[in-house]
Design a protein around this motif. Structure first.
Motif, mmCIF file in Angstrom:
data_model
loop_
_atom_site.group_PDB
_atom_site.id
_atom_site.type_symbol
_atom_site.label_atom_id
_atom_site.label_comp_id
_atom_site.label_asym_id
_atom_site.label_seq_id
_atom_site.Cartn_x
_atom_site.Cartn_y
_atom_site.Cartn_z
ATOM 1 N N ALA A 156 5.514 0.021 2.194
ATOM 2 C CA ALA A 156 4.818 -0.757 1.159
ATOM 3 C C ALA A 156 3.560 -0.040 0.681
ATOM 4 O O ALA A 156 3.258 -0.023 -0.519
ATOM 5 N N LEU A 157 2.831 0.557 1.616
ATOM 6 C CA LEU A 157 1.587 1.232 1.259
ATOM 7 C C LEU A 157 1.801 2.430 0.343
ATOM 8 O O LEU A 157 1.050 2.645 -0.607
ATOM 9 N N ARG A 158 2.833 3.214 0.617
ATOM 10 C CA ARG A 158 2.992 4.467 -0.113
ATOM 11 C C ARG A 158 3.333 4.255 -1.585
ATOM 12 O O ARG A 158 3.189 5.170 -2.388
ATOM 13 N N LYS A 159 3.762 3.032 -1.944
ATOM 14 C CA LYS A 159 4.020 2.711 -3.344
ATOM 15 C C LYS A 159 2.812 2.069 -4.006
ATOM 16 O O LYS A 159 2.824 1.834 -5.211
ATOM 17 N N SER A 160 1.778 1.771 -3.212
ATOM 18 C CA SER A 160 0.705 0.903 -3.676
ATOM 19 C C SER A 160 -0.539 1.676 -4.096
ATOM 20 O O SER A 160 -0.609 2.896 -3.987
ATOM 21 N N ILE A 161 -1.541 0.934 -4.561
ATOM 22 C CA ILE A 161 -2.828 1.537 -4.906
ATOM 23 C C ILE A 161 -3.584 1.992 -3.657
ATOM 24 O O ILE A 161 -4.561 2.736 -3.762
ATOM 25 N N ASP A 162 -3.131 1.555 -2.473
ATOM 26 C CA ASP A 162 -3.765 1.946 -1.203
ATOM 27 C C ASP A 162 -2.991 3.042 -0.488
ATOM 28 O O ASP A 162 -3.056 3.171 0.728
ATOM 29 N N ARG A 163 -2.264 3.850 -1.253
ATOM 30 C CA ARG A 163 -1.429 4.895 -0.633
ATOM 31 C C ARG A 163 -2.247 5.920 0.154
ATOM 32 O O ARG A 163 -1.724 6.578 1.038
ATOM 33 N N ASP A 164 -3.548 6.023 -0.160
ATOM 34 C CA ASP A 164 -4.371 6.983 0.572
ATOM 35 C C ASP A 164 -4.640 6.546 2.009
ATOM 36 O O ASP A 164 -5.192 7.305 2.808
ATOM 37 N N LYS A 165 -4.219 5.338 2.384
ATOM 38 C CA LYS A 165 -4.408 4.857 3.762
ATOM 39 C C LYS A 165 -3.302 5.336 4.702
ATOM 40 O O LYS A 165 -3.415 5.174 5.913
ATOM 41 N N THR A 166 -2.239 5.901 4.160
ATOM 42 C CA THR A 166 -1.068 6.177 4.990
ATOM 43 C C THR A 166 -1.353 7.190 6.094
ATOM 44 O O THR A 166 -0.855 7.042 7.212
ATOM 45 N N ASP A 167 -2.147 8.206 5.801
ATOM 46 C CA ASP A 167 -2.446 9.210 6.830
ATOM 47 C C ASP A 167 -3.171 8.579 8.020
ATOM 48 O O ASP A 167 -2.908 8.916 9.174
ATOM 49 N N GLU A 168 -4.071 7.653 7.728
ATOM 50 C CA GLU A 168 -4.809 6.952 8.787
ATOM 51 C C GLU A 168 -3.866 6.117 9.654
ATOM 52 O O GLU A 168 -3.996 6.085 10.881
ATOM 53 N N ILE A 169 -2.902 5.464 9.016
ATOM 54 C CA ILE A 169 -1.935 4.635 9.744
ATOM 55 C C ILE A 169 -1.072 5.501 10.654
ATOM 56 O O ILE A 169 -0.827 5.167 11.823
ATOM 57 N N VAL A 170 -0.602 6.631 10.130
ATOM 58 C CA VAL A 170 0.221 7.532 10.938
ATOM 59 C C VAL A 170 -0.565 8.049 12.128
ATOM 60 O O VAL A 170 -0.041 8.142 13.252
ATOM 61 N N ALA A 171 -1.840 8.396 11.916
ATOM 62 C CA ALA A 171 -2.681 8.904 13.003
ATOM 63 C C ALA A 171 -2.814 7.863 14.118
ATOM 64 O O ALA A 171 -2.709 8.187 15.311
ATOM 65 N N LYS A 172 -3.022 6.605 13.732
ATOM 66 C CA LYS A 172 -3.149 5.531 14.726
ATOM 67 C C LYS A 172 -1.849 5.376 15.518
ATOM 68 O O LYS A 172 -1.864 5.254 16.745
ATOM 69 N N TYR A 173 -0.758 5.382 14.796
ATOM 70 C CA TYR A 173 0.538 5.187 15.451
ATOM 71 C C TYR A 173 0.865 6.339 16.402
ATOM 72 O O TYR A 173 1.224 6.118 17.569
ATOM 73 N N LEU A 174 0.755 7.570 15.930
ATOM 74 C CA LEU A 174 1.125 8.724 16.754
ATOM 75 C C LEU A 174 0.256 8.843 18.001
ATOM 76 O O LEU A 174 0.713 9.337 19.039
ATOM 77 N N SER A 175 -0.983 8.364 17.913
ATOM 78 C CA SER A 175 -1.878 8.440 19.082
ATOM 79 C C SER A 175 -1.397 7.559 20.227
ATOM 80 O O SER A 175 -1.814 7.743 21.377
ATOM 81 N N THR A 176 -0.497 6.609 19.929
ATOM 82 C CA THR A 176 0.006 5.713 20.974
ATOM 83 C C THR A 176 1.337 6.188 21.562
ATOM 84 O O THR A 176 1.839 5.580 22.515
ATOM 85 N N GLN A 177 1.914 7.230 21.007
ATOM 86 C CA GLN A 177 3.250 7.657 21.417
ATOM 87 C C GLN A 177 3.212 8.700 22.528
ATOM 88 O O GLN A 177 2.426 9.657 22.442
ATOM 89 N N PRO A 178 4.041 8.552 23.547
ATOM 90 C CA PRO A 178 4.123 9.579 24.601
ATOM 91 C C PRO A 178 4.568 10.908 24.001
ATOM 92 O O PRO A 178 5.445 10.945 23.127
ATOM 93 N N LYS A 179 3.973 11.997 24.431
ATOM 94 C CA LYS A 179 4.268 13.309 23.855
ATOM 95 C C LYS A 179 5.737 13.688 23.976
ATOM 96 O O LYS A 179 6.283 14.353 23.102
ATOM 97 N N ASP A 180 6.369 13.253 25.057
ATOM 98 C CA ASP A 180 7.774 13.625 25.248
ATOM 99 C C ASP A 180 8.732 12.756 24.430
ATOM 100 O O ASP A 180 9.944 12.950 24.456
ATOM 101 N N GLN A 181 8.172 11.788 23.665
ATOM 102 C CA GLN A 181 9.020 10.928 22.846
ATOM 103 C C GLN A 181 8.658 10.977 21.353
ATOM 104 O O GLN A 181 9.054 10.117 20.575
ATOM 105 N N LEU A 182 7.921 12.011 20.965
ATOM 106 C CA LEU A 182 7.457 12.101 19.579
ATOM 107 C C LEU A 182 8.552 12.524 18.612
ATOM 108 O O LEU A 182 8.569 12.118 17.444
ATOM 109 N N PHE A 183 9.474 13.350 19.081
ATOM 110 C CA PHE A 183 10.429 13.965 18.164
ATOM 111 C C PHE A 183 11.701 13.127 18.055
ATOM 112 O O PHE A 183 12.755 13.474 18.597
#
Length: 396
Positions: free
Chosen positions: A167-194
Motif C-alpha cells: 500500500a505504501l509504495r503506491k502512496s504519497i508516503d512511498r519514501d517510508k518504505t526503506d524505513e519499514i524494511v529496515a525495521k523488519y529485517l532487523s528482527t529476522q534471524p540471519k540464517d533465515q533472511l534469504f
C-alpha cells in the motif's frame, strides 16, 4: 380524454427522475477548494477524494477524458465521496501539495473528515481498476492507518509487513518504505533472511542507494538470486540506481549525485555502469559541467555508446556547442564517423560536417555538408538549416 391530478403527478415524477438521472453525467467535483470539501466531509461523514493534476500532464488528461467520465465511476464516486479536483500549479494547489507532500501527477488522495491519510495512488487506470483501488480507501482493513498498526503490532510478521509495503509504495508516503524494511529485517534471524517473501519485501521496499539494506542486497546478490532469479535481483539494483540518481538530477543536487554515483558503481553490474554513463551525460549537461562531460565521454563512449548512433549524435551536438579542446574534438570526429557507419542519415552526416568545420577542416566539412543536403532534398525535408550552413561554409 381526461387526465387526473394523480396521473399528472406521476408523469411529472417520472420526468423529474429521468431528468435527475440525465444530470449525473459527471463526478460532482469541487474545484480547487479543499477547505469547502473538508467542511462537507465533516457534515456528511463521507471521506474525501482528491485528484491532484496538472494541465500539461498527459496521464491526468487521459484519466479526465475517459475514466472519470465512465458512468460506473461517476456513480461510485458521487455516492461514496466528497470529490475535489486540485490544479497542482494553482496557488491553492501548490499549498495542498506541500501540506500532503504530493510530488507527482496525477495523484489520487483519499482522506477522512479529520484529514487522516487513508489511501493514495497515482497514474492511469481502467474504470474497473480505479473503482477497485478506491474501494480500498473505504475498507478499514486496507486503509493505511490499519496496515501501519498491524505492522507495528508485530514487526517480525512478514505478511503484515508485505501488505503495508504494498500500500505504501503506491502512496504519497512511498519514501517510508526503506524505513519499514529496515525495521523488519532487523528482527529476522540471519540464517533465515534469504527467503522468497523476504525478497518480495526488499523488492517492494528498498528504494534508496544510501541505505544498509541496499548494501545488504549488493553483498548478497547470489543468495537472493537463488530465491528470486539473477535477472530480478539485477533489475531491482538497476531500478534503485535509476530512481536515486534521477532524484538528484531533478533537483540538480550535484553533491548528492556524486555520492550516490559512487555507491551505484559498487554494484559491479554492466547494466548499472551503462545506465550511470547515460545519467552522467544528462546530469553534466543539466549542470553545464562541460569539463566533466568531456572527461566522461572521452573515457566511456567507445565502451558504452559505440553501437548507439543516437547517443553519439547527442554527444557530438554538445561538443559542437560547448567543447573547444582540439584533442577532444578529434575524438568526437571519430565518434561521428562511427555514427555515419551505423546510420548514414542526414543527422549523422550533418553532425560530422559541423565537427569538421569546428576543427578547421573546411574541405571535409563541405563534403559531408553536400551529402547531408542530398539526403534532405531526397527526403523532401526543410533545407533551411543546411542552407544556412552552406552560407557559413561559402558553398554556392
Amino acid at each position: 380524454m381526461k387526465i387526473s391530478i394523480k396521473h399528472i403527478f406521476i408523469i411529472f415524477l417520472l420526468f423529474f427522475v429521468s431528468f435527475a438521472k440525465a444530470q449525473k453525467t459527471t463526478i460532482n467535483f469541487i474545484e480547487n477548494d479543499y477547505k469547502l470539501a473538508l467542511e462537507q466531509s465533516k457534515t456528511s461523514k463521507k471521506p474525501i477524494f482528491v485528484m491532484v493534476y496538472a494541465t500539461w500532464c498527459p496521464h491526468c488528461n487521459k484519466m479526465k477524458a475517459t475514466v472519470l467520465k465512465d458512468p460506473a465511476v461517476i456513480d461510485f464516486f458521487n455516492a461514496n465521496y466528497i470529490n475535489v479536483m486540485m490544479d497542482g500549479e494553482s496557488p491553492t494547489g501548490k499549498d495542498f501539495m506541500k501540506k500532503f507532500r504530493v510530488t507527482s501527477f496525477p495523484t489520487f488522495l483519499y482522506l477522512n473528515e479529520k484529514e487522516t491519510h487513508l489511501y493514495s495512488t497515482g497514474g492511469e487506470f481502467t474504470p474497473e481498476e480505479f473503482i477497485s483501488e478506491s474501494k480500498k480507501a473505504l475498507n478499514p482493513n486496507t486503509q493505511l492507518p490499519y496496515l501501519e498498526s498491524q505492522f507495528n503490532d508485530d514487526i517480525r510478521n512478514s505478511e503484515s509487513c508485505l501488505l503495508y509495503l504494498n500500500a505504501l509504495r503506491k502512496s504519497i508516503d512511498r519514501d517510508k518504505t526503506d524505513e519499514i524494511v529496515a525495521k523488519y529485517l532487523s528482527t529476522q534471524p540471519k540464517d533465515q533472511l534469504f527467503t522468497a517473501i523476504n525478497w518480495k519485501i526488499i523488492a517492494f521496499g528498498v528504494n534508496k542507494l544510501n541505505t544498509k539494506e541496499f548494501d545488504f542486497v549488493l553483498d548478497h546478490q547470489s543468495d537472493f538470486a537463488k530465491v528470486a532469479s539473477p535477472k530480478r535481483v539485477e533489475a531491482k539494483i538497476v531500478s534503485v540506481v535509476n530512481q536515486s540518481l534521477k532524484h538528484n538530477m531533478e533537483s540538480l543536487d550535484s553533491i548528492g549525485y556524486s555520492k550516490n554515483r559512487i555507491l551505484a558503481k559498487n554494484s559491479n553490474l554492466t547494466k548499472v555502469d551503462s545506465l550511470v554513463f547515460k545519467l552522467d551525460l544528462q546530469m553534466y549537461e543539466a549542470c553545464k559541467c562541460w569539463d566533466k562531460y568531456k572527461q566522461t565521454t572521452l573515457e566511456s563512449v567507445q565502451k558504452w555508446a559505440w553501437n548507439d548512433y543516437k547517443t553519439i549524435n547527442e554527444i557530438t551536438k554538445i561538443y559542437i556547442q560547448h567543447i573547444n579542446d582540439k584533442e577532444a574534438l578529434q575524438s568526437a570526429v571519430t565518434w561521428a564517423k562511427r555514427s555515419v557507419e551505423l546510420n548514414d542519415s542526414a543527422e549523422s552526416n550533418f553532425s560530422l560536417a559541423r565537427l569538421y568545420n569546428k576543427t578547421k577542416d573546411k574541405k571535409t566539412a563541405i563534403t559531408y555538408a553536400r551529402k547531408t543536403k542530398a539526403i534532405i532534398v531526397a527526403m523532401g525535408w526543410d533545407t533551411k538549416e543546411i542552407d544556412q550552413f552552406y552560407l557559413d561554409l561559402g558553398i554556392k
